[in-house]
Design a protein around this motif. Sequence first.
Motif, PDB file in Angstrom:
ATOM      1  N   GLU A 441       4.186   6.431   4.743  1.00  0.00           N
ATOM      2  CA  GLU A 441       2.745   6.864   5.235  1.00  0.00           C
ATOM      3  C   GLU A 441       1.982   6.153   3.634  1.00  0.00           C
ATOM      4  O   GLU A 441       0.380   6.252   3.767  1.00  0.00           O
ATOM      5  CB  GLU A 441       2.539   8.142   6.023  1.00  0.00           C
ATOM      6  N   ARG A 443       1.414   4.557  -0.098  1.00  0.00           N
ATOM      7  CA  ARG A 443       1.592   3.220  -0.617  1.00  0.00           C
ATOM      8  C   ARG A 443       2.499   3.792  -2.219  1.00  0.00           C
ATOM      9  O   ARG A 443       2.107   4.448  -2.430  1.00  0.00           O
ATOM     10  CB  ARG A 443      -0.010   3.116  -0.892  1.00  0.00           C
ATOM     11  N   GLN A 467      10.603  -3.476   5.255  1.00  0.00           N
ATOM     12  CA  GLN A 467       9.139  -3.655   5.394  1.00  0.00           C
ATOM     13  C   GLN A 467       8.169  -2.866   4.674  1.00  0.00           C
ATOM     14  O   GLN A 467       7.619  -2.073   5.347  1.00  0.00           O
ATOM     15  CB  GLN A 467       8.588  -4.238   6.200  1.00  0.00           C
ATOM     16  N   PRO A 469       6.084  -0.277   2.710  1.00  0.00           N
ATOM     17  CA  PRO A 469       4.844   0.291   1.502  1.00  0.00           C
ATOM     18  C   PRO A 469       4.423  -0.058   0.395  1.00  0.00           C
ATOM     19  O   PRO A 469       4.197   1.180  -0.777  1.00  0.00           O
ATOM     20  CB  PRO A 469       3.891   1.006   2.364  1.00  0.00           C
ATOM     21  N   THR A 533      -2.546  -2.369  -0.433  1.00  0.00           N
ATOM     22  CA  THR A 533      -3.164  -2.810   1.294  1.00  0.00           C
ATOM     23  C   THR A 533      -2.213  -3.400   2.486  1.00  0.00           C
ATOM     24  O   THR A 533      -2.073  -3.387   3.162  1.00  0.00           O
ATOM     25  CB  THR A 533      -4.602  -3.207   2.002  1.00  0.00           C
ATOM     26  N   ALA A 534      -1.237  -4.365   1.779  1.00  0.00           N
ATOM     27  CA  ALA A 534      -0.293  -5.217   2.690  1.00  0.00           C
ATOM     28  C   ALA A 534       0.258  -4.246   3.403  1.00  0.00           C
ATOM     29  O   ALA A 534       0.920  -3.454   3.458  1.00  0.00           O
ATOM     30  CB  ALA A 534       0.485  -6.066   1.941  1.00  0.00           C
ATOM     31  N   ASP A 535       0.869  -4.961   4.611  1.00  0.00           N
ATOM     32  CA  ASP A 535       1.505  -3.945   5.780  1.00  0.00           C
ATOM     33  C   ASP A 535       3.043  -3.969   4.740  1.00  0.00           C
ATOM     34  O   ASP A 535       3.648  -3.468   5.316  1.00  0.00           O
ATOM     35  CB  ASP A 535       1.981  -5.066   6.736  1.00  0.00           C
ATOM     36  N   GLY A 536       3.681  -4.726   3.663  1.00  0.00           N
ATOM     37  CA  GLY A 536       5.194  -4.584   3.512  1.00  0.00           C
ATOM     38  C   GLY A 536       4.966  -5.004   2.081  1.00  0.00           C
ATOM     39  O   GLY A 536       4.435  -5.021   1.562  1.00  0.00           O
TER      40      GLY A 536
END
Length: 552
Positions: A441, A443, A467, A469, A533-536
């Motif tokens: 949850e 980064r 994947q 963060p 802010t990317a998903d992976g």
Amino acid sequence: MTATNEAAPSRTVRDATLDVLRALGLTTVFSNPSHTEMKLFEYWPEDEFRFVMGLQEAAVVGMADGYAQGTGEPALVLINGGPGLGNAMGSVYTAAAANTPMVILGGQQARKMLLGDPFLVAKDATQLPRPYIKWAGEPGRPQDVPALIAQAYQIAKQAPQGPVFVAVPEDDWVRPADPEPVRIAQVESAVVPDPAVLARIAAALDGAERPGLVAGGPVDAQGARGDLIALAEKLNARVWGAPVWNRGAFPEDHPLFAGVLPPIPELVNERLAAQHDVVVVLGGPAFTLFTAWDLFSTAPADLDRTPRPQLTPDVRFLHVTDNPQAAAATLADQSFVAPPGAVVKGLVPLVSERERTELAPVREPVAVPEPSTPLTQAYLFHVLSQELPADAQLFEELPIARADFHEQIPLGADNGYFATASGALGFPFAGAVGYALAHPEKRAVVVVGEGSAQYTLHALWTAAQHQLPVTFVIPDNSGYLSLKYYLQDQKSWQKGWDLSGVDMAQLARGFGVRGERVESPEGLREALRTALTADGPVLLDVVVADPGLFRL
């Protein structure tokens, strides 16, 4: 005489071990398995256990280190106990320095093979990881494996925490288990600070004209970061980061934060004697030192008649640590063996409230860097600081650029900060991946030079597979610049530090991670914003200029 086959036992050492692992909560397994571990994975219960694959053992142990620091509980590692453990030793060394609780199961050849010199054998299995582990064991009988693992877990978890090692012969997993299930004792830490010691430390702080605090990683690891803020504010005392600060125990944007102490005795004395008459060191050694000032000279050396490093007599030093060995080796005037986190919590109500007056700054104002081509690392960190999520967890390894990092990225109360606790390279790159597995949850942001990244580069693949963060930011200065400035004649030494031609973006893409190379200020902010802010996972290979001689 006719041979008869006895019925195979319904319960094996492997079955009993899995039960123990479930009971202990060791259901995430970090591994790069070899032949000697495969029997454990037969009929693997993947619905109950999460298997985290790493491509090389140093990255595997580094990921487990980050995971354990993220959860506060021991992590489980399964690797070959011979060459596999050899590959991992740099990461084991770092985990030991960070007091990270970890159970390492090392695969050993089958018992009947050990009379010879078989392939993948772990000779003197329990000796290889020493002295960089708390404890090592190997089972006297196959059925002892589950109980030995339970014992190892409890040893790893107790202060001072650290990695432990159990060597398990390959054929032990399929032998019959002990008919009696393993009884797992509830071992809980009941060590609390002596009230008389708390009173003495509080009296020393109250009696000081200019008290100071030095914070080590255990304060944060033991959940006392907020209490340290309260203690510092009540005393109106400056807080310094301990030398070789491997975990943020105090927010760097707080007005009472004085900076991180350099790991050089002469500079520690200079900075603390100028500001304090009493200093309490909370967690960690007093102090971790890297070198002495005279070793920066290139003049011919005299016969060494100097004493061992010592602290200035102008300051009274009190040292709190839960590590008896660190207490015995302390440079402080007094050392107390107690949980640093509990001591911080206990001191808050005991010390007297002081008037909140603004203290004279001990650090020069930080200039706002300007964009340029090539980029400066200071400008990169400045822009990164503006784009960081409020609760970002920073993993840093910048031997040449740490001053710029802390100046331009003053981490707040909600930011985690993790760095290598030893001189071995590679922890942050892999540690961030392990942390992200524990806290998807949040980064995780890795700021590591392209030289340090090579040691656990394989962690990129694991980040891509899950994947995760994780944002990898590489200030790429094309060299091991921490080595460049040690010698006077740089041209002849260039082969020892020059890393021209390493393209981290291409390497990242090869492991399945989106990689982008940034070579000018234009587009840097947008590249960072997208990567954060990317998903992976995303890696930014940011080309920066040579920062010059490192600053302490």
